[in-house]
Design a protein around this motif. Structure first.
Motif, mmCIF file in Angstrom:
data_model
loop_
_atom_site.group_PDB
_atom_site.id
_atom_site.type_symbol
_atom_site.label_atom_id
_atom_site.label_comp_id
_atom_site.label_asym_id
_atom_site.label_seq_id
_atom_site.Cartn_x
_atom_site.Cartn_y
_atom_site.Cartn_z
ATOM 1 N N ASP A 71 4.092 8.382 -11.215
ATOM 2 C CA ASP A 71 5.460 8.081 -10.740
ATOM 3 C C ASP A 71 5.455 6.896 -9.794
ATOM 4 O O ASP A 71 6.269 5.983 -9.884
ATOM 5 N N ILE A 72 4.517 6.948 -8.847
ATOM 6 C CA ILE A 72 4.445 5.897 -7.822
ATOM 7 C C ILE A 72 4.168 4.541 -8.464
ATOM 8 O O ILE A 72 4.794 3.530 -8.134
ATOM 9 N N LEU A 73 3.209 4.523 -9.391
ATOM 10 C CA LEU A 73 2.843 3.251 -10.016
ATOM 11 C C LEU A 73 4.019 2.660 -10.801
ATOM 12 O O LEU A 73 4.303 1.469 -10.736
ATOM 13 N N VAL A 75 0.866 -1.182 0.000
ATOM 14 C CA VAL A 75 0.000 0.000 0.000
ATOM 15 C C VAL A 75 0.902 1.231 0.000
ATOM 16 O O VAL A 75 1.768 1.363 0.864
ATOM 17 N N VAL A 76 0.711 2.126 -0.980
ATOM 18 C CA VAL A 76 1.517 3.352 -1.017
ATOM 19 C C VAL A 76 0.657 4.505 -0.545
ATOM 20 O O VAL A 76 -0.438 4.733 -1.075
ATOM 21 N N GLY A 77 1.163 5.246 0.439
ATOM 22 C CA GLY A 77 0.388 6.344 1.006
ATOM 23 C C GLY A 77 -0.283 5.836 2.272
ATOM 24 O O GLY A 77 -1.178 4.990 2.202
ATOM 25 N N ALA A 78 0.195 6.316 3.427
ATOM 26 C CA ALA A 78 -0.361 5.827 4.695
ATOM 27 C C ALA A 78 -1.261 6.888 5.307
ATOM 28 O O ALA A 78 -1.302 7.069 6.522
ATOM 29 N N GLY A 79 -1.968 7.623 4.444
ATOM 30 C CA GLY A 79 -2.923 8.619 4.932
ATOM 31 C C GLY A 79 -4.210 7.932 5.350
ATOM 32 O O GLY A 79 -4.211 6.744 5.695
ATOM 33 N N MET A 80 -5.314 8.689 5.267
ATOM 34 C CA MET A 80 -6.584 8.152 5.741
ATOM 35 C C MET A 80 -6.943 6.828 5.036
ATOM 36 O O MET A 80 -7.284 5.840 5.683
ATOM 37 N N MET A 81 -6.819 6.813 3.706
ATOM 38 C CA MET A 81 -7.255 5.630 2.955
ATOM 39 C C MET A 81 -6.254 4.481 3.077
ATOM 40 O O MET A 81 -6.628 3.337 3.303
ATOM 41 N N GLY A 82 -4.961 4.808 2.912
ATOM 42 C CA GLY A 82 -3.934 3.765 2.984
ATOM 43 C C GLY A 82 -3.915 3.082 4.348
ATOM 44 O O GLY A 82 -3.782 1.857 4.454
ATOM 45 N N HIS A 101 -11.453 1.781 -6.049
ATOM 46 C CA HIS A 101 -11.896 2.960 -5.318
ATOM 47 C C HIS A 101 -12.606 2.502 -4.039
ATOM 48 O O HIS A 101 -13.722 1.997 -4.094
ATOM 49 N N PHE A 102 -11.884 2.650 -2.916
ATOM 50 C CA PHE A 102 -12.453 2.304 -1.613
ATOM 51 C C PHE A 102 -13.130 3.542 -1.036
ATOM 52 O O PHE A 102 -12.934 4.661 -1.518
ATOM 53 N N PHE A 103 -13.901 3.333 0.006
ATOM 54 C CA PHE A 103 -14.659 4.441 0.606
ATOM 55 C C PHE A 103 -14.208 4.648 2.040
ATOM 56 O O PHE A 103 -13.697 3.730 2.672
ATOM 57 N N GLU A 105 -2.211 1.979 -4.687
ATOM 58 C CA GLU A 105 -1.663 3.279 -4.295
ATOM 59 C C GLU A 105 -2.782 4.163 -3.775
ATOM 60 O O GLU A 105 -3.889 4.165 -4.312
ATOM 61 N N ALA A 106 -2.472 4.894 -2.688
ATOM 62 C CA ALA A 106 -3.452 5.812 -2.099
ATOM 63 C C ALA A 106 -2.731 7.096 -1.692
ATOM 64 O O ALA A 106 -2.858 7.559 -0.566
ATOM 65 N N VAL A 107 -1.913 7.638 -2.642
ATOM 66 C CA VAL A 107 -1.241 8.913 -2.365
ATOM 67 C C VAL A 107 -2.168 10.060 -2.769
ATOM 68 O O VAL A 107 -3.303 9.833 -3.176
ATOM 69 N N PHE A 108 -1.690 11.292 -2.661
ATOM 70 C CA PHE A 108 -2.542 12.448 -2.979
ATOM 71 C C PHE A 108 -3.151 12.313 -4.385
ATOM 72 O O PHE A 108 -2.573 11.682 -5.254
ATOM 73 N N GLU A 109 -4.282 12.981 -4.558
ATOM 74 C CA GLU A 109 -4.994 12.904 -5.841
ATOM 75 C C GLU A 109 -4.284 13.777 -6.893
ATOM 76 O O GLU A 109 -4.792 14.822 -7.322
#
Ligand code: NAD
Length: 729
Positions: free
Chosen positions: A416-418, A325-332, A457-459, A405-409
Motif C-alpha cells: 500500500d505504502i509503495l 522515508v516512510v516509517g520513522a521507527g528505528m530504521m527510518g 536492506h540497511f542494518f 519505505e521502512a514501515v512494519f514488516e
C-alpha cells in the motif's frame, strides 16, 4: 631550484643547500613500497651520503595526494609460506636504508602532505622531524593490524622508542588507529602541524634553526620512555596486556595483534638494528600466513564493492537531493539522519506528525552528542536538522528523487505504502523497500512499474552499520540497481547487490547461525560454552545475547512464513532442531527476549544479570559436544548457507558475501568473510568439505556440503565464482 631529470620514483631537487626529495611513483596514483621505490631510495641514500657535506638538510615529501601508502596489498596477497625468508631479507634491506637516512648526520624532515599510514608513517619515523599539513586528507597511523599484518618497516621498533611500549601498543599498534594531524601531534607521533601551503617553508625553517641531526634513540643516555622489558614496570605490564588482548579477541585467531605485542615487548631492550631483524622475522611469518591473506582479501573485496563493482554499466551517476522515508521507527529515523548528515533533504513520514517528529528526535540526539564531542558546530547541527522535515502525508514526497519505505514488516502494508508513495514522488523516483526478509518480487506485484523497485536492506543502527544489501527482484531494472548502488554510496555504505529470495543473503545466513545456536542448546550443550564458542570463533557478540536483543518471536515469525510458503508450493519442510527450542522458550517458559524481561538471560530492571539457570534444567548441560565442534558448527552453518545461496542464484560474486557477512552480520573478521573462510580453511575447499562431512555425520544433514563445492574440492581447485557460467570456475 635545480632538478634531476631522471624519471625515477624519488625526484631530487635542491633549493639552496636543502635537498627536497619528492616521491612520485611514475604512472601510479599513490606511492607504494615497490621494488622501484626501494631501488630509488637506495640511489638517493647513496647520493645523500656522498653529498652531505654540501647540504644543510633534507626534506622528504610527495607529489601525490597521499604521502606514502606502504606495501602493495595486491602483491602481498600472492605471498606463500615459502616466500617468508625472501620477505624477511628484503625487509631488513629496506630498514638498513632507513637507518642510513636517520644516521646521515644532517637533519631530515618528513613534510607529510596527506595520508601517512603504514609504510608512510614508518618512513616518516625514520626522519628527525615530522611536520604534517593540517588538511582533511592527512591521517597518520600504523593500521597494519587491520590487515592481519604488523608494521614491518621499523614501525614497531621506532614507535616504541618514541612513545614507550605501552603507549605505542595502545594508541597506535594494537588497534591500528588512524589519527588526524592534531591527535597525532598530541600523541607525539609527529612534531608540528602547519597549513598545507606552509609545509615546505616550515621544514626549511626547522633545518635553518640548526637542530641536532640525531634520533632520540641515537643520543647518549637514551632510555625507552617508561622502560624496556628489563624494567619491572614494563615486565609487569606484559601479562595484563596479553590478558587484555585475549579479552578483546575472545581467544579467536589474532596472530597479528599477538605478534605486534611480542615484537614490541621482546625488542624493547635491543639495539635498533637487532630489534629490526626480529620485527622483520615476525612480519614475514604473518604476511605469508592465512589470516593476513584473508584480511587483505577482505580489504580488496571491500574496495571492489565500494567502487560499485556490481553496479550495472551504462547509467549516469544518480545523485539524490530529496529523499522520502516512510516509517520513522528505528530504521527510518536512522536513515533520515544518515541522509541529512550527507546534505540530502529528507521528508520523514509516519502515521502522525508526532510519530514522525519522534523519529527526527533520533537525529536531534545524535547531533547533540556530536556537538558535545566538539565534532559538530551548532550552526552545522541546525542546518542538518533543518533538512529533516517530519510529516504525516505522503503528498509531501513530491519532488523526491528516491523513496525508501521502512514501515512494519507486513507485505500488504508495504505494498500500500509503495503504491501511494509512487503516486506522489512520481514514476521516475527510485523506489526501495528496507524489508529484512520479504521477497522484493512479490512486493513489486502491487506496482505498475515493478522495474522501479528494489530492496535496500540497511542494518541497525543505520548510522553505525556500514552496509546496505541491495536486492534485485525478478523485475527490477538494471537502472534501478545502478541508482540504488549510487544512493548506498552517497549514504556512506558499502553496497552489496544480491538476488531476490526469502531473507536474501544476510537475513538468511544469520538465521542459520541462530538456528545452530538453538540446536546446541536443545542438545544440552552448556549455554555458557555456546556463548564462549562464538567468541572463540571471533564473533563480536555471543549468539544468545544477540537473540535476546532481537527476540525469539521475530525468527519464529519468519520461520512460520517460510514454512507456509513451502507448504503452499508443495515443498517438503524439514524440521530444524532449533524449532522446538524456540517454541518452548516462547510458549512454555515465556522467555522470548530482553524486551519481555526474560530470555536466555535473566534481567533485573532491564539489566542482564546472567544466563537463565532453567536452561540446564530443561535442556540439559552435559551434552558430549567438543568445544571445537561448537566453534565450527557456528562458522560452518553460515559458510554452508552461503554456498547454498550461490547454488540458488542469490549470489553472483564472492566479494559480496565476504563483505556482507563481516560488515552486516558479524561473521569473524579474521576469516575475510564467509566464502574466504571456506577457501582459506586448512586444506582449502577439500579440508572444508571433509570437516563438513564429519559435522554432518555427528550433528545432522544440514552440514552435508553442497555438491557444487564438493566438485571444486574433488578437482582440487580454488573457490572462484564464474558468473557468466553461473557456477564455480
Ligand atoms: P519500527 O517498528 O521501529 O518502525 C516502523 C515505523 O513505521 C513505526 O514508526 C510506524 O509508526 C511506522 N508506520 C507503520 N505504518 C505506517 C504507515 N501506514 N505510514 C507511515 N508509517 C507507518 O520498525 P523498524 O525496526 O524501524 O523496521 C522497519 C522495517 O525495516 C521493517 O520492514 C524491518 O523488517 C526492517 N528492518 C529492521 C531492522 C532492525 O534491526 N530493526 C533491520 C533491517 C531492516
Amino acid at each position: 631550484m635545480t632538478t634531476n631529470d631522471v624519471d625515477t620514483y624519488i625526484r631530487w631537487e635542491t633549493d639552496g643547500d636543502v635537498a627536497i626529495l619528492t616521491m612520485d611513483a611514475p604512472g601510479r596514483s599513490a606511492n607504494t613500497m615497490t621494488d622501484e621505490f626501494t631501488a630509488s631510495l637506495a640511489d638517493v641514500v647513496d647520493r645523500l651520503e656522498s653529498e652531505r657535506e654540501k647540504l644543510s638538510g633534507v626534506i622528504i615529501t610527495s607529489a601525490k595526494k597521499t604521502f606514502f601508502a606502504g606495501g602493495d596489498i595486491f602483491e602481498m596477497m600472492r605471498l606463500a609460506p615459502e616466500d617468508a625468508a625472501r620477505l624477511e631479507a628484503s625487509g631488513i634491506a629496506i630498514k638498513s636504508l632507513l637507518r642510513r637516512l636517520e644516521k646521515l648526520g644532517i637533519p631530515v624532515v618528513a613534510a607529510i602532505n596527506g595520508a601517512a599510514l603504514g609504510g608512510g608513517l614508518e618512513l616518516a619515523l625514520a626522519c628527525h622531524r615530522r611536520i604534517a599539513a593540517n588538511a582533511s586528507g592527512t591521517v597518520i597511523g600504523l593500521p597494519e593490524v587491520t590487515l592481519g599484518l604488523l608494521p614491518g618497516g621499523g614501525g614497531i621498533v621506532r614507535s616504541v622508542r618514541l612513545l614507550g611500549v605501552v603507549a605505542a601498543l595502545e594508541s597506535v599498534l594494537l588497534a591500528g588507529q588512524r589519527h588526524g594531524p592534531e591527535a597525532a601531534l598530541e600523541l607525539g607521533l609527529i612534531d608540528e602541524v602547519v597549513a598545507p601551503d606552509q609545509l615546505i617553508g616550515a621544514a626549511k625553517a626547522w633545518i635553518a634553526s640548526g637542530p641536532e641531526p640525531a634520533q632520540p634513540w641515537d643520543r647518549k643516555g637514551f632510555r625507552v620512555p617508561g622502560g624496556t622489558i628489563n624494567d619491572p614496570a614494563v615486565a609487569a605490564m606484559a601479562g595484563p596486556l596479553t590478558a587484555r588482548l585475549r579479552a578483546r579477541t575472545g581467544g579467536s585467531p589474532a596472530p597479528a595483534a599477538a605478534a605486534i605485542l611480542a615484537t614490541a615487548v621482546e625488542t624493547s631492550h635491543l639495539d635498533i638494528e637487532s630489534a629490526g631483524v626480529v620485527e622483520s622475522r615476525y612480519f614475514a611469518q604473518l604476511a605469508t600466513g592465512q589470516v593476513a591473506k584473508n584480511m587483505m582479501n577482505f580489504f580488496a573485496d571491500t574496495q571492489k564493492v565500494r567502487s560499485g563493482a556490481s553496479r550495472p554499466d551504462g547509467f549516469d551517476r544518480f545523485v539524490v537531493k530529496r529523499l522520502g522515508v516512510v516509517g520513522a521507527g528505528m530504521m527510518g529515523a536512522g536513515l533520515a539522519y544518515e541522509g541529512a548528515r550527507r546534505g540530502i533533504d529528507v521528508v520523514l513520514s509516519d502515521v502522525s506528525t508526532e510519530a514522525a517528529a519522534k523519529g527526527k528526535g533520533y537525529a536531534v540526539k545524535l547531533v547533540e552528542k556530536s556537538i558535545a564531542k566538539g565534532a559538530l558546530t551548532q550552526d552545522a547541527a541546525d542546518e542538518l536538522l533543518a533538512r529533516i522535515v517530519p510529516t504525516d502525508t505522503l503528498s509531501d514526497f513530491a519532488g523526491c528523487d528516491a523513496v525508501v519505505e521502512a514501515v512494519f514488516e507486513d507485505p500488504a502494508l508495504k505494498q500500500d505504502i509503495l503504491r501511494e508513495a509512487v503516486k506522489h514522488a512520481g514514476t521516475d523516483a527510485l523506489l526501495a523497500s528496507n524489508t529484512s526478509s520479504l521477497p522484493i518480487g512479490s512486493l513489486a506485484t502491487a506496482l505498475d512499474r515493478p522495474e522501479g523497485l528494489c530492496g535496500m536492506h540497511f542494518f541497525s543502527p543505520v548510522d553505525r552499520m556500514p552496509l546496505v544489501e541491495i536486492i534485485r527482484g525478478v523485475d527490477t531494472a538494471d537502472e534501478t540497481i545502478a541508482r540504488a548502488v549510487d544512493l548506498g554510496i552517497q549514504l556512506g555504505k558499502n553496497p552489496v547487490v544480491v538476488n531476490d529470495g526469502r531473507g536474501f543473503y544476510t537475513s538468511r545466513v544469520i538465521t542459520s547461525y541462530i538456528d545452530e545456536t538453538l540446536a546446541m542448546v536443545g542438545e544440552g550443550c552448556r549455554a555458557a560454552s555456546v556463548e564462549r564458542a562464538a567468541l572463540k570463533a571471533g564473533y563480536p557478540v555471543s549468539p544468545l545475547k544477540l537473540i535476546d536483543e532481537t527476540t525469539l518471536t521475530l525468527p519464529r515469525k519468519v520461520r512460520r512464513e517460510k514454512k507456509a510458503a513451502f507448504e503452499a508450493a508443495g515443498t517438503p519442510w524439514v524440521v530444524h532442531p532449533a524449532e522446538p527450542v524456540m517454541d518452548r522458550m516462547i510458549d512454555e517458559f515465556e522467555r522470548p527476549g530482553r524486551s519481555s524481561g526474560a530470555g536466555f538471560y535473566d534481567y533485573v530492571d532491564g539489566r542482564r544479570t546472567g544466563l537463565w539457570p532453567g536452561l540446564a534444567e530443561h535442556f540439559g548441560a552435559d551434552a558430549d559436544v567438543p568445544f571445537e565442534d561448537m566453534v565450527e558448527r557456528l562458522l560452518f552453518s553460515e559458510a554452508l548457507e552461503t554456498a547454498r545461496c550461490f547454488d540458488e542464484g542469490i549470489l553472483s560474486s564472492t566479494a559480496e558475501p565476504n563483505v556482507a557477512s563481516v560488515l552486516g552480520i558479524g561473521f569473524p573478521a579474521w576469516t575475510g568473510g564467509a566464502v574466504q573462510y571456506i577457501k582459506g580453511y586448512p586444506g582449502s575447499v577439500g579440508g572444508f568439505v571433509e570437516r563438513a562431512r564429519e559435522l554432518a555425520a555427528r550433528y545432522g544433514d544440514r552440514f552435508t556440503p553442497p555438491e557444487s563445492i564438493v566438485v571444486v574440492a574433488d578437482q582440487n581447485k580454488s573457490l572462484d565464482w564464474d558468473n557468466d557460467a553461473g557456477r564455480w570456475a
